[in-house]
Write a protein that holds these residues in place. Structure first.
Motif, PDB file in Angstrom:
ATOM      1  N   VAL A  47       1.904 -56.545 -25.980  1.00  0.00           N
ATOM      2  CA  VAL A  47       3.353 -56.479 -26.193  1.00  0.00           C
ATOM      3  C   VAL A  47       3.855 -57.713 -26.938  1.00  0.00           C
ATOM      4  CG1 VAL A  47       5.601 -56.379 -25.013  1.00  0.00           C
ATOM      5  CG2 VAL A  47       3.710 -54.934 -24.236  1.00  0.00           C
ATOM      6  N   PHE A  48       3.245 -58.865 -26.690  1.00  0.00           N
ATOM      7  CA  PHE A  48       3.639 -60.064 -27.437  1.00  0.00           C
ATOM      8  C   PHE A  48       3.343 -59.869 -28.922  1.00  0.00           C
ATOM      9  CE2 PHE A  48       2.814 -64.290 -29.244  1.00  0.00           C
ATOM     10  CZ  PHE A  48       4.050 -64.889 -28.998  1.00  0.00           C
ATOM     11  N   ALA A  49       2.187 -59.301 -29.228  1.00  0.00           N
ATOM     12  CA  ALA A  49       1.795 -59.078 -30.625  1.00  0.00           C
ATOM     13  C   ALA A  49       2.632 -58.000 -31.289  1.00  0.00           C
ATOM     14  CB  ALA A  49       0.311 -58.709 -30.701  1.00  0.00           C
ATOM     15  N   ASN A  50       3.082 -57.017 -30.500  1.00  0.00           N
ATOM     16  CA  ASN A  50       3.836 -55.898 -31.063  1.00  0.00           C
ATOM     17  C   ASN A  50       4.841 -55.396 -30.024  1.00  0.00           C
ATOM     18  OD1 ASN A  50       4.804 -53.549 -32.178  1.00  0.00           O
ATOM     19  ND2 ASN A  50       2.802 -52.655 -32.590  1.00  0.00           N
ATOM     20  N   PRO A  51       6.041 -55.957 -30.001  1.00  0.00           N
ATOM     21  CA  PRO A  51       7.030 -55.564 -28.991  1.00  0.00           C
ATOM     22  C   PRO A  51       7.396 -54.077 -29.010  1.00  0.00           C
ATOM     23  CG  PRO A  51       7.716 -57.573 -30.103  1.00  0.00           C
ATOM     24  CD  PRO A  51       6.528 -57.040 -30.850  1.00  0.00           C
ATOM     25  N   ASP A  52       7.208 -53.411 -30.132  1.00  0.00           N
ATOM     26  CA  ASP A  52       7.545 -51.987 -30.241  1.00  0.00           C
ATOM     27  C   ASP A  52       6.283 -51.118 -30.187  1.00  0.00           C
ATOM     28  OD1 ASP A  52       9.478 -49.982 -30.440  1.00  0.00           O
ATOM     29  OD2 ASP A  52       9.252 -49.860 -32.616  1.00  0.00           O
ATOM     30  N   ILE A  53       5.290 -51.582 -29.462  1.00  0.00           N
ATOM     31  CA  ILE A  53       3.984 -50.937 -29.415  1.00  0.00           C
ATOM     32  C   ILE A  53       4.039 -49.475 -28.977  1.00  0.00           C
ATOM     33  CG2 ILE A  53       3.443 -51.740 -27.077  1.00  0.00           C
ATOM     34  CD1 ILE A  53       0.539 -52.180 -28.072  1.00  0.00           C
ATOM     35  N   ALA A  54       4.951 -49.138 -28.088  1.00  0.00           N
ATOM     36  CA  ALA A  54       5.040 -47.751 -27.607  1.00  0.00           C
ATOM     37  C   ALA A  54       5.366 -46.787 -28.745  1.00  0.00           C
ATOM     38  CB  ALA A  54       6.082 -47.630 -26.498  1.00  0.00           C
ATOM     39  N   HIS A  55       6.082 -47.264 -29.743  1.00  0.00           N
ATOM     40  CA  HIS A  55       6.465 -46.417 -30.877  1.00  0.00           C
ATOM     41  C   HIS A  55       5.493 -46.523 -32.048  1.00  0.00           C
ATOM     42  CE1 HIS A  55      10.376 -45.284 -29.213  1.00  0.00           C
ATOM     43  NE2 HIS A  55      10.393 -46.502 -28.715  1.00  0.00           N
ATOM     44  N   ALA A  77       4.785 -46.054 -14.310  1.00  0.00           N
ATOM     45  CA  ALA A  77       5.837 -46.525 -15.216  1.00  0.00           C
ATOM     46  C   ALA A  77       5.677 -48.027 -15.394  1.00  0.00           C
ATOM     47  CB  ALA A  77       7.217 -46.206 -14.652  1.00  0.00           C
ATOM     48  N   LEU A  78       5.908 -48.478 -16.622  1.00  0.00           N
ATOM     49  CA  LEU A  78       5.804 -49.900 -16.934  1.00  0.00           C
ATOM     50  C   LEU A  78       6.921 -50.281 -17.881  1.00  0.00           C
ATOM     51  CD1 LEU A  78       4.398 -52.690 -17.086  1.00  0.00           C
ATOM     52  CD2 LEU A  78       2.958 -51.735 -18.888  1.00  0.00           C
ATOM     53  N   LEU A  79       7.599 -51.354 -17.531  1.00  0.00           N
ATOM     54  CA  LEU A  79       8.580 -51.972 -18.400  1.00  0.00           C
ATOM     55  C   LEU A  79       7.976 -53.302 -18.830  1.00  0.00           C
ATOM     56  CD1 LEU A  79      11.452 -51.852 -19.598  1.00  0.00           C
ATOM     57  CD2 LEU A  79      12.253 -53.004 -17.522  1.00  0.00           C
ATOM     58  N   ALA A  80       7.665 -53.439 -20.102  1.00  0.00           N
ATOM     59  CA  ALA A  80       7.032 -54.642 -20.642  1.00  0.00           C
ATOM     60  C   ALA A  80       7.876 -55.137 -21.799  1.00  0.00           C
ATOM     61  CB  ALA A  80       5.606 -54.321 -21.098  1.00  0.00           C
ATOM     62  N   LEU A  81       8.563 -56.248 -21.581  1.00  0.00           N
ATOM     63  CA  LEU A  81       9.510 -56.741 -22.575  1.00  0.00           C
ATOM     64  C   LEU A  81       9.180 -58.151 -23.037  1.00  0.00           C
ATOM     65  CD1 LEU A  81      12.812 -55.482 -20.933  1.00  0.00           C
ATOM     66  CD2 LEU A  81      11.509 -54.419 -22.771  1.00  0.00           C
ATOM     67  N   ARG A  82       9.234 -58.325 -24.353  1.00  0.00           N
ATOM     68  CA  ARG A  82       9.039 -59.639 -24.960  1.00  0.00           C
ATOM     69  C   ARG A  82      10.411 -60.206 -25.312  1.00  0.00           C
ATOM     70  NH1 ARG A  82       6.512 -61.030 -30.890  1.00  0.00           N
ATOM     71  NH2 ARG A  82       7.276 -63.158 -30.892  1.00  0.00           N
ATOM     72  N   PRO A  83      10.832 -61.271 -24.630  1.00  0.00           N
ATOM     73  CA  PRO A  83      12.109 -61.886 -24.991  1.00  0.00           C
ATOM     74  C   PRO A  83      12.060 -62.437 -26.410  1.00  0.00           C
ATOM     75  CG  PRO A  83      11.267 -62.773 -22.904  1.00  0.00           C
ATOM     76  CD  PRO A  83      10.186 -61.938 -23.507  1.00  0.00           C
ATOM     77  N   ASP A  91       5.090 -65.192 -21.705  1.00  0.00           N
ATOM     78  CA  ASP A  91       6.540 -64.994 -21.613  1.00  0.00           C
ATOM     79  C   ASP A  91       6.951 -63.518 -21.532  1.00  0.00           C
ATOM     80  OD1 ASP A  91       7.026 -67.757 -21.755  1.00  0.00           O
ATOM     81  OD2 ASP A  91       7.007 -67.705 -23.951  1.00  0.00           O
ATOM     82  N   VAL A  92       6.013 -62.613 -21.742  1.00  0.00           N
ATOM     83  CA  VAL A  92       6.312 -61.182 -21.679  1.00  0.00           C
ATOM     84  C   VAL A  92       6.509 -60.787 -20.217  1.00  0.00           C
ATOM     85  CG1 VAL A  92       5.413 -58.856 -22.099  1.00  0.00           C
ATOM     86  CG2 VAL A  92       5.089 -60.653 -23.809  1.00  0.00           C
ATOM     87  N   GLY A  93       7.643 -60.158 -19.935  1.00  0.00           N
ATOM     88  CA  GLY A  93       7.940 -59.721 -18.576  1.00  0.00           C
ATOM     89  C   GLY A  93       7.385 -58.336 -18.309  1.00  0.00           C
ATOM     90  N   LEU A  94       6.799 -58.157 -17.126  1.00  0.00           N
ATOM     91  CA  LEU A  94       6.239 -56.866 -16.727  1.00  0.00           C
ATOM     92  C   LEU A  94       6.857 -56.406 -15.420  1.00  0.00           C
ATOM     93  CD1 LEU A  94       2.399 -57.499 -17.228  1.00  0.00           C
ATOM     94  CD2 LEU A  94       4.039 -56.582 -18.882  1.00  0.00           C
TER      95      LEU A  94
END
Length: 129
Positions: A47-55, A77-83, A91-94
């Motif tokens: 997710v750090f490398a690609n914040p929009d990885i799901a798409h 379900a997973l919420l993985a967000l890169r601020p 720093d990526v929140g899971l």
């Protein structure tokens, strides 16, 4: 098997097929020995490398979700967000959740119909968890 990754619901189908794919960079022995901390590290790095990885990389996300299903079988379900200010993968929140199949099926249907919104996911999954 339905799995929510950020704002996209995926139908994983057969987990064994995904995990046995030669495109997965982990061997069966590595998958078997994978622990939660290592898995979280892999997710954070992706997710750090690609914040929009799901798409943009749904194939890679399917591997991640299959791994989660093995290491943390209660999570779907997973919420993985890169601020925006993230300096590293750490720093990526899971946040994981176990969502009822009826909720996931409803979200899946709305997604297929083009009506799924981030607010809907937030209300039905993350505020309810």
């Amino acid at each position: 098997m339905l799995f929510l990754f950020n704002d996209v619901v995926f139908d994983l189908g057969d987990l064994k097929s995904i995990l046995q794919s030669d495109q997965l960079p982990l061997s069966p022995a590595q998958i078997e020995s994978l622990n939660a901390a290592q898995l979280n590290g892999l997710v954070r790095e992706a997710v750090f490398a690609n914040p929009d990885i799901a798409h943009t990389r749904p194939d890679q996300v399917q591997y991640i979700m299959a791994l989660i299903s093995v290491v943390a079988p209660g999570a779907n379900a997973l919420l993985a967000l890169r601020p925006a200010e993230a300096e590293s993968a750490a720093d990526v929140g899971l946040r994981y959740a176990n969502v009822t199949i009826t909720t996931l099926a409803s979200l899946w249907r709305d997604q297929k119909d083009g009506h799924l919104t981030p607010n809907q996911i937030n209300d039905q999954v993350w505020l309810a968890a």
